[in-house]
Design a protein around this motif. Structure first.
Motif, mmCIF file in Angstrom:
data_model
loop_
_atom_site.group_PDB
_atom_site.id
_atom_site.type_symbol
_atom_site.label_atom_id
_atom_site.label_comp_id
_atom_site.label_asym_id
_atom_site.label_seq_id
_atom_site.Cartn_x
_atom_site.Cartn_y
_atom_site.Cartn_z
ATOM 1 N N ILE A 2 -38.258 49.381 -37.677
ATOM 2 C CA ILE A 2 -37.144 48.940 -38.521
ATOM 3 C C ILE A 2 -36.835 47.456 -38.325
ATOM 4 C CG2 ILE A 2 -34.641 49.150 -38.853
ATOM 5 C CD1 ILE A 2 -34.951 52.123 -38.737
ATOM 6 N N PHE A 3 -36.921 47.006 -37.087
ATOM 7 C CA PHE A 3 -36.600 45.605 -36.819
ATOM 8 C C PHE A 3 -37.845 44.725 -36.729
ATOM 9 C CE2 PHE A 3 -32.848 47.889 -35.432
ATOM 10 C CZ PHE A 3 -31.830 47.104 -35.961
ATOM 11 N N ASP A 4 -38.994 45.309 -37.043
ATOM 12 C CA ASP A 4 -40.271 44.591 -37.048
ATOM 13 C C ASP A 4 -40.437 43.757 -35.781
ATOM 14 O OD1 ASP A 4 -42.752 43.822 -37.955
ATOM 15 O OD2 ASP A 4 -41.986 42.159 -39.163
ATOM 16 N N THR A 5 -40.357 44.441 -34.655
ATOM 17 C CA THR A 5 -40.455 43.753 -33.374
ATOM 18 C C THR A 5 -41.419 44.487 -32.445
ATOM 19 O OG1 THR A 5 -39.125 42.710 -31.644
ATOM 20 C CG2 THR A 5 -38.527 44.969 -32.247
ATOM 21 N N VAL A 6 -41.486 44.048 -31.214
ATOM 22 C CA VAL A 6 -42.453 44.573 -30.244
ATOM 23 C C VAL A 6 -41.853 45.739 -29.457
ATOM 24 C CG1 VAL A 6 -43.868 44.009 -28.225
ATOM 25 C CG2 VAL A 6 -43.549 42.316 -30.057
ATOM 26 N N LEU A 7 -42.644 46.779 -29.269
ATOM 27 C CA LEU A 7 -42.234 47.939 -28.485
ATOM 28 C C LEU A 7 -42.338 47.608 -26.991
ATOM 29 C CD1 LEU A 7 -41.460 50.999 -28.497
ATOM 30 C CD2 LEU A 7 -43.924 51.477 -28.388
ATOM 31 N N TYR A 8 -41.320 47.995 -26.243
ATOM 32 C CA TYR A 8 -41.323 47.716 -24.808
ATOM 33 C C TYR A 8 -42.454 48.438 -24.089
ATOM 34 C CZ TYR A 8 -40.118 47.909 -19.883
ATOM 35 O OH TYR A 8 -40.175 47.843 -18.508
ATOM 36 N N GLU A 9 -43.097 47.715 -23.165
ATOM 37 C CA GLU A 9 -44.095 48.274 -22.266
ATOM 38 C C GLU A 9 -43.856 47.667 -20.873
ATOM 39 O OE1 GLU A 9 -48.232 48.221 -23.641
ATOM 40 O OE2 GLU A 9 -47.477 47.473 -25.555
ATOM 41 N N PRO A 10 -44.060 48.434 -19.821
ATOM 42 C CA PRO A 10 -43.851 47.901 -18.459
ATOM 43 C C PRO A 10 -44.643 46.631 -18.168
ATOM 44 C CG PRO A 10 -44.062 50.281 -18.389
ATOM 45 C CD PRO A 10 -44.393 49.872 -19.801
ATOM 46 N N ARG A 11 -45.803 46.482 -18.814
ATOM 47 C CA ARG A 11 -46.638 45.300 -18.565
ATOM 48 C C ARG A 11 -45.960 44.000 -18.999
ATOM 49 N NH1 ARG A 11 -48.868 42.930 -22.847
ATOM 50 N NH2 ARG A 11 -48.741 43.990 -24.873
ATOM 51 N N LEU A 12 -44.931 44.112 -19.832
ATOM 52 C CA LEU A 12 -44.222 42.927 -20.329
ATOM 53 C C LEU A 12 -43.266 42.338 -19.296
ATOM 54 C CD1 LEU A 12 -43.428 44.297 -23.914
ATOM 55 C CD2 LEU A 12 -45.128 42.549 -23.326
ATOM 56 N N GLU A 13 -43.007 43.099 -18.244
ATOM 57 C CA GLU A 13 -42.119 42.632 -17.177
ATOM 58 C C GLU A 13 -42.816 41.546 -16.342
ATOM 59 O OE1 GLU A 13 -39.025 43.647 -16.434
ATOM 60 O OE2 GLU A 13 -38.773 45.512 -17.575
ATOM 61 N N GLY A 14 -42.149 40.439 -16.146
ATOM 62 C CA GLY A 14 -42.645 39.404 -15.232
ATOM 63 C C GLY A 14 -43.843 38.609 -15.694
ATOM 64 N N LEU A 15 -44.142 38.628 -16.994
ATOM 65 C CA LEU A 15 -45.309 37.910 -17.494
ATOM 66 C C LEU A 15 -45.243 36.409 -17.204
ATOM 67 C CD1 LEU A 15 -46.104 39.437 -21.014
ATOM 68 C CD2 LEU A 15 -47.511 39.551 -18.960
ATOM 69 N N TYR A 16 -44.049 35.848 -17.303
ATOM 70 C CA TYR A 16 -43.902 34.402 -17.187
ATOM 71 C C TYR A 16 -43.044 33.970 -15.997
ATOM 72 C CZ TYR A 16 -45.781 34.458 -21.924
ATOM 73 O OH TYR A 16 -46.575 34.657 -23.020
ATOM 74 N N ASN A 17 -42.701 34.900 -15.142
ATOM 75 C CA ASN A 17 -41.774 34.583 -14.053
ATOM 76 C C ASN A 17 -42.228 33.385 -13.217
ATOM 77 O OD1 ASN A 17 -39.328 35.661 -12.362
ATOM 78 N ND2 ASN A 17 -40.928 35.262 -10.859
ATOM 79 N N ASP A 18 -43.459 33.421 -12.751
ATOM 80 C CA ASP A 18 -43.947 32.357 -11.865
ATOM 81 C C ASP A 18 -44.038 31.013 -12.580
ATOM 82 O OD1 ASP A 18 -44.105 34.219 -9.873
ATOM 83 O OD2 ASP A 18 -46.266 34.526 -10.051
ATOM 84 N N GLN A 19 -44.467 31.041 -13.848
ATOM 85 C CA GLN A 19 -44.601 29.797 -14.598
ATOM 86 C C GLN A 19 -43.248 29.141 -14.849
ATOM 87 O OE1 GLN A 19 -47.184 32.003 -17.475
ATOM 88 N NE2 GLN A 19 -48.146 30.012 -17.741
ATOM 89 N N ILE A 20 -42.276 29.946 -15.259
ATOM 90 C CA ILE A 20 -40.937 29.406 -15.513
ATOM 91 C C ILE A 20 -40.302 28.928 -14.213
ATOM 92 C CG2 ILE A 20 -38.646 29.910 -16.425
ATOM 93 C CD1 ILE A 20 -40.822 29.832 -18.537
ATOM 94 N N LEU A 21 -40.571 29.643 -13.127
ATOM 95 C CA LEU A 21 -40.021 29.264 -11.831
ATOM 96 C C LEU A 21 -40.523 27.887 -11.412
ATOM 97 C CD1 LEU A 21 -38.150 30.388 -9.666
ATOM 98 C CD2 LEU A 21 -40.152 31.387 -8.540
ATOM 99 N N VAL A 22 -41.789 27.613 -11.658
ATOM 100 C CA VAL A 22 -42.354 26.296 -11.354
ATOM 101 C C VAL A 22 -41.666 25.218 -12.188
ATOM 102 C CG1 VAL A 22 -44.415 24.847 -11.586
ATOM 103 C CG2 VAL A 22 -44.610 27.120 -10.586
ATOM 104 N N LEU A 23 -41.451 25.508 -13.460
ATOM 105 C CA LEU A 23 -40.792 24.545 -14.346
ATOM 106 C C LEU A 23 -39.354 24.273 -13.904
ATOM 107 C CD1 LEU A 23 -42.091 25.840 -17.808
ATOM 108 C CD2 LEU A 23 -42.837 23.809 -16.570
ATOM 109 N N ILE A 24 -38.672 25.321 -13.449
ATOM 110 C CA ILE A 24 -37.297 25.152 -12.973
ATOM 111 C C ILE A 24 -37.271 24.283 -11.720
ATOM 112 C CG2 ILE A 24 -35.313 26.340 -11.957
ATOM 113 C CD1 ILE A 24 -35.938 28.715 -13.794
ATOM 114 N N LYS A 25 -38.210 24.530 -10.819
ATOM 115 C CA LYS A 25 -38.265 23.737 -9.586
ATOM 116 C C LYS A 25 -38.614 22.280 -9.877
ATOM 117 C CE LYS A 25 -39.238 27.572 -6.449
ATOM 118 N NZ LYS A 25 -40.199 28.211 -5.512
#
Length: 201
Positions: A119-142
């Motif tokens: 209905i909202f034409d979006t992505v279905l949640y999957e556990p694999r989507l958790e933490g995909l970018y955590n390390d990369q964003i953390l580096v950018l924040i630092k």
């Protein structure tokens, strides 16, 4: 997964500051300038607990609206989970940059069920989507924190508060742009109508 942009990184302090551009607070002592800076930064301050509660209430409100349409709802997945934990990273974002880690720039939202996704034409949640970018964003924040510390040191020497605030705004825009780039990857070929629920960017 890597994502890069051609946007220029914010640069601080390369140009010489002319006396004409230096505000009157250059007449203040270093301690006085530090006090002025802290007072100015506090204008955008939101506590970690308040930010977390505000986001929880917003998500509950949106899920209520989605359920009223006969769907199950959406799940929230932070781009950088570490930024949403109470600690030095979240403190830096909230207290120094006035950047709420629970807002859209650090958030992905996925449908809880196939009907919501359709209905909202979006992505279905999957556990694999958790933490995909955590390390990369953390580096950018630092990296942003390192640049911010140098910017503050420059301010204490020049007293140019306007330049410091401009630099902070550039950092905020940089994180918003990164979020937009990630959205293009995650929601590729999707209209992702869920985004219209989030009026706060």
């Amino acid at each position: 997964m890597n994502f890069k942009t051609n946007r220029k990184k914010p640069v601080f302090g390369r140009k010489k500051v002319s006396k004409k551009n230096i505000p009157s607070n250059t007449m203040f002592s270093k301690d006085e300038r530090l006090s002025i800076m802290k007072k100015e930064l506090k204008k955008d301050f939101v506590s970690f607990d308040d930010a977390k509660v505000r986001h929880k209430e917003l998500l509950e409100k949106i899920n209520l609206q989605i359920r009223e349409r006969g769907c199950v709802g959406i799940n929230w997945v932070p781009l950088c989970k570490t930024a949403c934990e109470k600690g030095e990273i979240s403190s830096f974002l909230l207290e120094e940059l006035g950047l709420d880690p629970f807002l859209k720039w650090n958030s992905l939202y996925f449908a809880k069920d196939e009907k919501t996704a359709f209905i909202f034409d979006t992505v279905l949640y999957e556990p694999r989507l958790e933490g995909l970018y955590n390390d990369q964003i953390l580096v950018l924040i630092k990296n942003a924190r390192d640049g911010w510390e140098k910017a503050k040191e420059q301010y204490l020497m020049t007293g140019n508060l306007r330049e410091l605030k401009t630099y902070r705004d550039v950092l905020k825009i940089q994180f918003a742009n990164i979020s937009a780039d990630v959205d293009k990857i995650i929601y590729a070929n999707k209209q992702n109508h869920i985004q219209h629920f989030f009026s706060i960017k």
